[in-house]
Write a protein that holds these residues in place. Sequence first.
Motif, short mmCIF file in Angstrom:
data_model
loop_
_atom_site.label_atom_id
_atom_site.label_comp_id
_atom_site.label_asym_id
_atom_site.label_seq_id
_atom_site.Cartn_x
_atom_site.Cartn_y
_atom_site.Cartn_z
N VAL A 223 -0.34 -1.18 1.88
CA VAL A 223 -0.55 -0.30 0.73
C VAL A 223 0.62 -0.43 -0.24
O VAL A 223 1.77 -0.55 0.18
CB VAL A 223 -0.72 1.16 1.19
CG1 VAL A 223 -0.64 2.13 0.00
CG2 VAL A 223 -2.04 1.33 1.93
N HIS A 224 0.32 -0.41 -1.54
CA HIS A 224 1.35 -0.37 -2.58
C HIS A 224 1.22 0.93 -3.35
O HIS A 224 0.12 1.28 -3.82
CB HIS A 224 1.19 -1.54 -3.56
CG HIS A 224 1.69 -2.84 -3.03
ND1 HIS A 224 2.34 -3.76 -3.81
CD2 HIS A 224 1.67 -3.36 -1.80
CE1 HIS A 224 2.68 -4.83 -3.08
NE2 HIS A 224 2.27 -4.59 -1.85
N ILE A 225 2.34 1.64 -3.51
CA ILE A 225 2.38 2.85 -4.31
C ILE A 225 3.45 2.65 -5.37
O ILE A 225 4.62 2.47 -5.06
CB ILE A 225 2.68 4.10 -3.45
CG1 ILE A 225 1.61 4.25 -2.36
CG2 ILE A 225 2.73 5.35 -4.32
CD1 ILE A 225 1.86 5.41 -1.42
N GLY B 118 4.57 -10.30 10.13
CA GLY B 118 4.74 -11.57 9.43
C GLY B 118 6.20 -11.94 9.34
O GLY B 118 7.03 -11.14 8.89
N GLU B 119 6.52 -13.13 9.77
CA GLU B 119 7.90 -13.61 9.80
C GLU B 119 8.57 -13.44 8.44
O GLU B 119 8.07 -13.90 7.41
CB GLU B 119 7.94 -15.08 10.20
CG GLU B 119 9.33 -15.67 10.33
CD GLU B 119 10.06 -15.14 11.57
OE1 GLU B 119 11.30 -15.02 11.52
OE2 GLU B 119 9.38 -14.88 12.59
N GLY B 120 9.71 -12.73 8.42
CA GLY B 120 10.49 -12.56 7.21
C GLY B 120 9.97 -11.54 6.24
O GLY B 120 10.57 -11.33 5.18
N SER B 121 8.85 -10.87 6.55
CA SER B 121 8.26 -9.90 5.64
C SER B 121 8.97 -8.55 5.76
O SER B 121 9.66 -8.28 6.74
CB SER B 121 6.77 -9.73 5.93
OG SER B 121 6.08 -10.95 5.75
N SER B 122 8.78 -7.70 4.75
CA SER B 122 9.46 -6.40 4.72
C SER B 122 8.51 -5.26 4.38
O SER B 122 7.60 -5.43 3.57
CB SER B 122 10.59 -6.42 3.69
OG SER B 122 11.58 -7.37 4.01
N THR B 123 8.77 -4.13 4.99
CA THR B 123 8.27 -2.85 4.50
C THR B 123 9.36 -2.30 3.59
O THR B 123 10.52 -2.25 3.97
CB THR B 123 8.01 -1.89 5.67
OG1 THR B 123 7.05 -2.47 6.54
CG2 THR B 123 7.53 -0.54 5.17
N VAL C 95 4.03 -2.00 3.84
CA VAL C 95 3.85 -1.08 2.72
C VAL C 95 4.98 -1.28 1.72
O VAL C 95 6.12 -1.55 2.09
CB VAL C 95 3.81 0.38 3.22
CG1 VAL C 95 3.93 1.38 2.07
CG2 VAL C 95 2.52 0.62 4.01
N VAL C 96 4.65 -1.12 0.43
CA VAL C 96 5.67 -1.14 -0.62
C VAL C 96 5.55 0.16 -1.41
O VAL C 96 4.51 0.43 -2.01
CB VAL C 96 5.49 -2.35 -1.56
CG1 VAL C 96 6.52 -2.29 -2.70
CG2 VAL C 96 5.63 -3.66 -0.79
N ILE C 97 6.61 0.96 -1.37
CA ILE C 97 6.67 2.22 -2.10
C ILE C 97 7.74 2.08 -3.17
O ILE C 97 8.86 1.66 -2.88
CB ILE C 97 7.00 3.38 -1.14
CG1 ILE C 97 5.84 3.59 -0.16
CG2 ILE C 97 7.30 4.67 -1.90
CD1 ILE C 97 6.11 4.62 0.92
N GLY C 98 7.40 2.43 -4.39
CA GLY C 98 8.31 2.25 -5.51
C GLY C 98 9.39 3.32 -5.59
O GLY C 98 9.80 3.90 -4.58
N ASN C 99 9.82 3.62 -6.80
CA ASN C 99 10.90 4.56 -7.06
C ASN C 99 10.37 5.90 -7.56
O ASN C 99 9.29 5.97 -8.16
CB ASN C 99 11.87 3.99 -8.10
CG ASN C 99 12.43 2.65 -7.69
OD1 ASN C 99 12.96 2.50 -6.59
ND2 ASN C 99 12.32 1.66 -8.57
#
Length: 270
Positions: free
Chosen positions: A141-143, A100-105, A123-127
């Motif tokens: 996936v989100h963690i 997706g244009e401009g999207s980030s892992t 994917v989005v991984i927190g701290n």
Amino acid sequence: MSMNIHPTAVVSKKAELADGVIIGPYCIVDDKVKIGEGTELKPFVHVCDYTAVGRNCIIMEHANIGAAPQDLSYKGEVSYVVIGDRVTCREFVTVNRAAGEGSSTVIGSDVLLMESVHVAHNVVIGNNITIANKTGIAGHVHIDDFAVIGGMSGFHQFVHIGKYCMIGAMSRVVQDIPPFCLASGDPIKIYDINKIGLRRRGFEENQRTAIRRMYKLIYGSHLTVREGLAEIEKQYGETAEAKEILDFAANATRGFAQRIKLAGRKEAQS
């Protein structure tokens, strides 16, 4: 403080490297890369275009960070990998750019990805998260923060893992795991609250007891999940723990995992 780049490394002159960066033998760093102060790449690491790595990270041998996503919808658009500070990627870790244009892992700070962990697109991984060896994390996936993931686990796309969860090794994670829970299995099921993890993170006994009582309203009563959540809001709605559970539920897309039922099981102490 200056950079230290091994003569066998192939590092683009267009890459932005901060002071104290160490690039080991036979590494490749592409054009559109940013690497923060004090970060070290061990031998044979490839950091691909559109990747930003924070400060004081360690990326171990043969890791590949920022390769194109393994997603048939990807058509070459510009997308990113963003990694925070003090992240360790052990040997053979792979982190893919988003689709997706401009999207980030995105990977937050103070994260440990053990050997051969795969982090897919978007994917989005927190701290403050630990993910053990050979875990595969599918797209989107989100963690959330302070989660611990056991080795050789597999995550279905779009699954969401709440804060302070612990996932047992070799789990097949196909539904959302709400905050504060201990879960394991194939398919994944919730066993209890993550009482040891919560204790280590400074949750007092009264907080742990309240969290267990909230989950009894969802899993251990005659109420439906929706009714249990309404009762949590009614009884505990002003507490931070209740708000965490309720906010998680409001954004859940794959439904809460079921709780395992063991014959003769007694409730554990908090």
